[in-house]
Design an enzyme around this catalytic site. Structure first.
Site: not given
Length: 201
Positions: A77-79, A114
């Site tokens: 995950s990434d933000q 994401a």
């Protein structure tokens, strides 16, 4: 279970993240999981939008960890905070956090969160995006300083923790996956884990 139903292989779940926020969120699913650092270069590419950056990094993190755990179901995950198309990363220190919050006051920021789930053994790979629209209040310099001294959110994209005192910085939040703003959209995570063959309930 009927006699014709083959037994389900319950694969190990690995969270490809060192974020304590994502670890705490994933634990809500009451699912045993391991944690592994993805070791991915998070530098944006030239001309890359915040949305595309978040999607690319989420998948890169999941794939990197899956290489080390090929039998496991891996979550990446990434933000990225998106202010009018410009990415705002983790501030890292006080001065940058002040700068970010001054930029965002009175503005709508889209937190592009994401998610990717990968299992090399089965060939499973899915990527999704949970954008969160956040309207910041027209903050004074004193409010910004007082908030940062109280919470020190220097490891958070956009310099604010909505799950803590940071909620007082905001006018409104608009999303369809309530935990996405904290860093891991659990509705999407649960959906993708089920699609990968992980039993949750």
């Amino acid at each position: 279970m009927s006699q014709n139903t083959p037994p389900t292989v319950q694969r190990t779940v690995v969270l490809g993240s060192t974020s304590r926020y994502r670890r705490e969120l994933l634990s809500r699913l009451n699912l045993p999981f391991e944690v592994a650092a993805p070791d991915v270069d998070e530098t944006p590419q030239a001309g890359e939008s915040p949305r595309d950056l978040a999607l690319r990094l989420a998948l890169a993190k999941a794939r990197a960890v899956a290489e080390r755990f090929p039998q496991a179901v891996v979550i990446g995950s990434d933000q990225v905070a998106d202010l009018a198309g410009q990415p705002l990363g983790k501030p890292g220190e006080h001065a940058r956090a002040v700068e970010q919050l001054r930029q965002m006051r009175g503005q709508t920021v889209v937190f592009q969160t994401a998610l990717a789930v990968v299992c090399l053994a089965t060939g499973f790979e899915q990527v999704d995006l949970a954008p969160v629209k956040v309207l910041f209040r027209p903050l004074s310099d004193d409010e910004i300083e007082n908030y940062l001294q109280a919470e020190k959110p220097y490891d958070c994209a956009g310099s604010a923790k909505s799950e803590g005192l940071g909620i007082a910085l905001l006018e409104a939040i608009e999303n369809d996956d309530p935990t996405a703003l904290v860093g891991l959209p659990l509705i999407r995570t649960a959906r993708m884990l089920r699609a990968a063959g992980v039993q949750l309930l």
